[in-house]
Design a protein around this motif. Structure first.
Motif, PDB file in Angstrom:
ATOM      1  N   GLY A  68      49.841  27.655  33.019  1.00  0.00           N
ATOM      2  CA  GLY A  68      49.920  26.674  32.451  1.00  0.00           C
ATOM      3  C   GLY A  68      50.749  26.101  33.913  1.00  0.00           C
ATOM      4  N   LEU A  69      50.470  27.024  34.874  1.00  0.00           N
ATOM      5  CA  LEU A  69      51.483  25.842  35.548  1.00  0.00           C
ATOM      6  C   LEU A  69      50.637  25.394  36.975  1.00  0.00           C
ATOM      7  N   LEU A  70      51.653  24.680  37.480  1.00  0.00           N
ATOM      8  CA  LEU A  70      50.025  24.194  38.911  1.00  0.00           C
ATOM      9  C   LEU A  70      51.318  24.314  39.511  1.00  0.00           C
ATOM     10  N   SER A  71      50.172  24.115  41.026  1.00  0.00           N
ATOM     11  CA  SER A  71      50.212  24.872  42.080  1.00  0.00           C
ATOM     12  C   SER A  71      50.105  23.789  43.248  1.00  0.00           C
ATOM     13  N   THR A  72      50.734  24.133  43.511  1.00  0.00           N
ATOM     14  CA  THR A  72      51.671  22.398  44.864  1.00  0.00           C
ATOM     15  C   THR A  72      51.705  22.915  45.836  1.00  0.00           C
ATOM     16  N   VAL A  73      52.263  22.630  47.046  1.00  0.00           N
ATOM     17  CA  VAL A  73      52.582  22.506  47.950  1.00  0.00           C
ATOM     18  C   VAL A  73      54.194  21.927  48.298  1.00  0.00           C
ATOM     19  N   ALA A  74      54.843  23.595  49.181  1.00  0.00           N
ATOM     20  CA  ALA A  74      56.256  23.593  48.657  1.00  0.00           C
ATOM     21  C   ALA A  74      56.847  22.787  49.941  1.00  0.00           C
ATOM     22  N   SER A  82      57.325  15.808  22.093  1.00  0.00           N
ATOM     23  CA  SER A  82      56.258  14.916  22.100  1.00  0.00           C
ATOM     24  C   SER A  82      54.502  16.023  22.522  1.00  0.00           C
ATOM     25  N   GLY A  83      54.753  17.065  22.111  1.00  0.00           N
ATOM     26  CA  GLY A  83      53.982  18.419  22.438  1.00  0.00           C
ATOM     27  C   GLY A  83      54.653  19.614  23.351  1.00  0.00           C
ATOM     28  N   LEU A  84      54.080  20.834  23.005  1.00  0.00           N
ATOM     29  CA  LEU A  84      54.707  21.689  24.095  1.00  0.00           C
ATOM     30  C   LEU A  84      53.747  21.806  25.328  1.00  0.00           C
ATOM     31  N   TYR A  85      54.789  21.366  27.024  1.00  0.00           N
ATOM     32  CA  TYR A  85      54.018  22.305  27.981  1.00  0.00           C
ATOM     33  C   TYR A  85      53.531  23.236  28.294  1.00  0.00           C
ATOM     34  N   ALA A  86      54.060  23.715  29.632  1.00  0.00           N
ATOM     35  CA  ALA A  86      53.573  24.880  29.801  1.00  0.00           C
ATOM     36  C   ALA A  86      54.523  26.149  29.180  1.00  0.00           C
ATOM     37  N   PRO A  87      54.055  27.013  28.682  1.00  0.00           N
ATOM     38  CA  PRO A  87      52.563  27.193  29.081  1.00  0.00           C
ATOM     39  C   PRO A  87      52.124  27.840  28.091  1.00  0.00           C
ATOM     40  N   TYR A  88      52.354  26.625  27.162  1.00  0.00           N
ATOM     41  CA  TYR A  88      50.879  26.004  25.797  1.00  0.00           C
ATOM     42  C   TYR A  88      50.258  25.122  25.565  1.00  0.00           C
ATOM     43  N   TRP A  89      50.911  24.063  26.411  1.00  0.00           N
ATOM     44  CA  TRP A  89      49.603  23.136  26.264  1.00  0.00           C
ATOM     45  C   TRP A  89      49.354  22.495  25.083  1.00  0.00           C
TER      46      TRP A  89
END
Lengths: 256, 516
Positions: free
Chosen positions: B285-291, B350-357
């Motif tokens: 549940g993580l994002l892959s991004t350019v550093a 407003s809900g659970l984010y990473a890593p649950y979503w």
């Protein structure tokens, strides 16, 4: 249940009388207004003066409400709030001076370290937040004593504890030192707490100019007092005073 | 004239700041101006891009003027910006065709739900490294094209241009309608859903999927290279860097090596981990991004985990519960007790984010007994930030195969010693605060300075980084694991709170994204 304490009731009546806006009152006027003996009234006034709730005008000898009372609700500054408000200026002071920075407040006759910025040389250092330092042997402590008559009055009358051979142990010598601190607006400690170490501190003021803490740099005596005269480097003193003024301004200490 | 300084522009969500740095990375001058927030409908959040440009036109010369510096003494200018905020403008007049749609704006939720049903939807995450979500730019471009008659044709032939905020500012700085450079950098492009994260080019299939014409897109450039010279605001100064704000913070914290990570603690918190020269696909549940990408060198990639509610939980404790009067007092209150007393707060507002979503989850306070005081609640508030950090770090370790050895931190909550100690305790890793708190601005300045040779290399920048504070883990392993197990049991109790038939449970919560 014990009944009301008479002297506190009388003290409250005196404060109410002084708060009525008639300006300054003499002991005789107060005693007459409240129907108290002059000696009793004088005793209560001296006590109120001791805690800062009442001030005596030097020339007329008359009494008025004290600054402490006026700031009773607003002067208290949470130490974590103080750190939060001071953190950017403390970082800047460490970066400019190249020395470790401490911020301290008074706690039970000691200096409580509430913030610590490492000396920016990336050597191994540990956080000293929460540590207690002696008032009489540190620059932070001297600033806090110089601007808090009550704390100064609580120091022992006999000798103070020597930490090094340069620690000020005579109350009279410390008193003279505190007068100097008030005049110059900063304090130093040159090998008075630890041999080889020195520190320079200046007051942090809150609303109304009330001193709420002190900020210092601390480091080797060779760096802080580079000249042989054994005086702190004026440029470093400037940095410390400047940081203290910037924090004080952010805390609302108007003219400081 | 000798170049003494580098200028950095931080175009943020609430304000634009202009900072001048010297060679030691020390702050020399700061100017700042807020811009207006527009909330025309529930869930809509807009900015006036023209106002933001006018602010920069004022702030940049003012930052120089305050310290008596001539633009010729400025080696380069770098920009860090709020990410994913979308603006379209007319290339000939330079006027925005509407207000910019910000990253917090959720107007595209139904549009995104439709995209998600498309048979090719799986390709989006595969190519772009991002999940299909309202957070990113492509659905906003499509929404604007759909809601403005005739716009699509103008966009197709390049008369209407798209940009995120760095693109808009660079175009204006380099001349605007008179030959302004229409460019973006790899970090910002990686947040659009339109770029292939491996080739670092616009992907024709992604463009087709979202129905975005290629003619309106800026050229993708490196994060650190000279894009052009300023014609306005600071004439003659080279514009030499652009990075999304969280990537800029990673760069400012000098996390240049694979395995180095930083966390910026604000209203919400953003943890980025440098994963080296290949993107890591997250299965947690993580994002892959350019550093970042420096000149012609290969790009560095990052995994990103965002925590929606951290500082905002303290604000809620202050404003909604009224248990403290200022945010820093949470530490004082928390220190009035020894531990959490068995109480845990999970702020799934407003809900659970990473890593649950889990969007149907809602917050809970568990473990209440008559023993619990407001001091225990204050502990639980701070500990929630610690445990959420731990969960994101665990996900990152699992995804990257790296074990985090130390966490560099910045942001307002780093003034809280109790919290920082707790983060070190629960991560079982040292937590380090750098001496320059302005890591976002510093990162943009560093990238710009590198591009023009003001700083020689990454090692030179590392030497500017100094430790201001360090917290070493002190909690014994048994206690840590026991507490973590309790936290996870508390998290489970937030699941399935909202019923599928949302009407019954009163207020349905639309997913909100974390604030920066």
């Amino acid at each position: 249940m014990p009944g009301p304490v008479q002297s506190i009731e009388r003290a409250a009546a005196i404060l109410r009388l002084l708060a009525r806006g008639s300006g300054r009152l003499g002991v005789g006027e107060i005693a007459a207004s409240l129907g108290l003996a002059k000696g009793t009234t004088h005793g209560i006034l001296r006590t109120l003066q001791g805690v800062g709730f009442v001030e005596q005008d030097k020339s007329s000898g008359k009494y008025q409400l004290g600054a402490t009372l006026l700031h009773l609700g607003t002067s208290y500054l949470d130490v974590n709030e103080l750190r939060s408000r001071a953190i950017n200026w403390a970082d800047a002071l460490a970066a400019r001076s190249g020395e470790a920075v401490w911020i301290g407040t008074l706690l039970d006759g000691k200096v409580l370290i509430v913030h610590h910025v490492f000396r920016p040389d990336d050597s191994l250092q540990s956080l000293d937040v929460g540590a207690l330092l002696p008032l009489h042997a540190t620059a932070l402590g001297k600033v806090l004593l110089a601007f808090d008559t009550q704390a100064a009055a609580c120091l022992p009358d006999t000798g103070l504890e020597p930490l090094t051979r340069r620690t000020l142990v005579s109350p009279a010598a410390l008193k003279r030192e505190l007068t100097k601190v008030r005049e110059r607006g900063f304090a130093d400690d040159i090998e008075e707490a630890t041999l080889g170490q020195a520190s320079i501190a200046a007051p942090i003021r809150g609303y109304g100019g009330l001193v709420v803490g002190a900020i210092s740099i601390a480091g080797s005596v060779d760096r802080l007092c580079p000249s042989s005269a054994g005086r702190p480097d004026p440029a470093l003193v400037d940095f410390v005073q400047n940081a203290a003024q910037m924090i004080s301004r952010d805390l609302g200490a108007g003219r400081w | 004239m000798v170049a003494h300084y580098v200028m950095s522009v931080d175009q943020g969500t609430t304000s634009t700041r202009c900072i001048l740095f010297d060679r030691g990375g020390r702050l020399v001058s700061v100017t700042q101006r807020e811009h207006k927030q527009y909330f025309p409908k529930p869930g809509w959040v807009e900015h006036d891009a023209a106002e933001i440009w006018r602010n920069l036109e004022h702030l940049a010369p003012e930052a120089l003027h305050r310290v008596g510096v001539d633009p010729r003494q400025v080696a380069a200018l770098g920009i860090a910006n709020q990410r994913e905020t979308t603006v379209l403008w007319d290339r000939r007049t330079g006027h925005p065709i509407s207000r910019a749609i910000t990253w917090q704006d959720t107007r595209t939720d139904t549009l995104v739900a439709e995209f998600a049903k498309h048979p090719d939807a799986a390709m989006v995450a595969e190519r772009s490294g991002l999940p299909l979500a309202t957070y990113f730019s492509a659905p906003r471009i499509r929404w604007l094209l759909d809601h403005t008659p005739g716009l699509y044709e103008h966009a197709e032939c390049g008369d209407v241009l798209f940009g995120t905020m760095e693109t808009w500012l660079i175009w204006n700085l380099t001349g605007g309608p008179d030959g302004g450079e229409h460019v973006t950098d790899v970090t910002n492009a990686s947040r659009t859903l339109l770029m292939d994260i491996r080739t670092l080019q616009w992907d024709p299939e992604l463009l087709a999927f979202f129905g975005v014409p290629a003619g309106m897109l800026p050229r993708i450039r490196s994060s650190a290279e000279v894009y052009g010279r300023a014609e306005r605001a600071v004439p003659g100064v080279r514009i030499a860097a652009a990075l999304g704000d969280q990537q800029a913070a990673l760069f400012g914290q000098t996390c240049f090596a694979r395995g180095e990570a930083k966390c910026t603690y604000g209203t919400g918190s953003f943890l980025l981990l440098n994963t080296g020269d290949t993107p890591v696909r997250s299965t947690h549940g993580l994002l892959s991004t350019v550093a970042y990408r420096i000149g012609d060198e290969p790009a560095a990639y990052a995994l990103e985990g965002s925590i929606a509610v951290t500082g905002s939980l303290v604000q809620w404790f202050r404003d909604s519960l009224g248990l403290i009067s200022t945010a820093p007092e949470i530490e004082t209150l928390a220190r009035s007790v020894e531990d959490n007393g068995g109480c845990y707060i999970v702020p799934a507002f407003s809900g659970l984010y990473a890593p649950y979503w889990r969007s149907e989850a809602r917050g809970v306070i568990v473990g209440l007994t008559s023993y619990i005081t407001k001091g225990h609640l204050a502990r639980a508030v701070l500990e929630a930030t610690g445990w959420q950090t731990r969960e994101v770090v665990d996900a990152m370790n699992a995804d990257s195969g790296l074990a985090l050895t130390a966490l560099k931190v910045d942001g307002g909550m780093t003034a809280d010693n109790l919290l920082m100690q707790f983060v070190a305790d629960v991560l079982a890793a040292p937590v380090v605060r750098p001496m320059v708190a302005e890591t976002v601005s510093l990162g943009a300045a560093y990238a710009a300075g590198l591009a023009v040779g003001y700083w020689p290399d990454l090692e030179g920048l590392r030497r500017n980084w100094h430790r201001a504070a360090l917290w070493n883990p002190a909690m014994d392993a048994e206690r840590r694991e026991g507490e973590y197990a309790n936290w996870r049991r508390a998290v489970e109790r937030t699941f399935d709170w909202l019923q599928p038939d949302g009407e019954k449970s009163g207020k349905s919560g639309k997913s909100e994204e974390p604030e920066k």
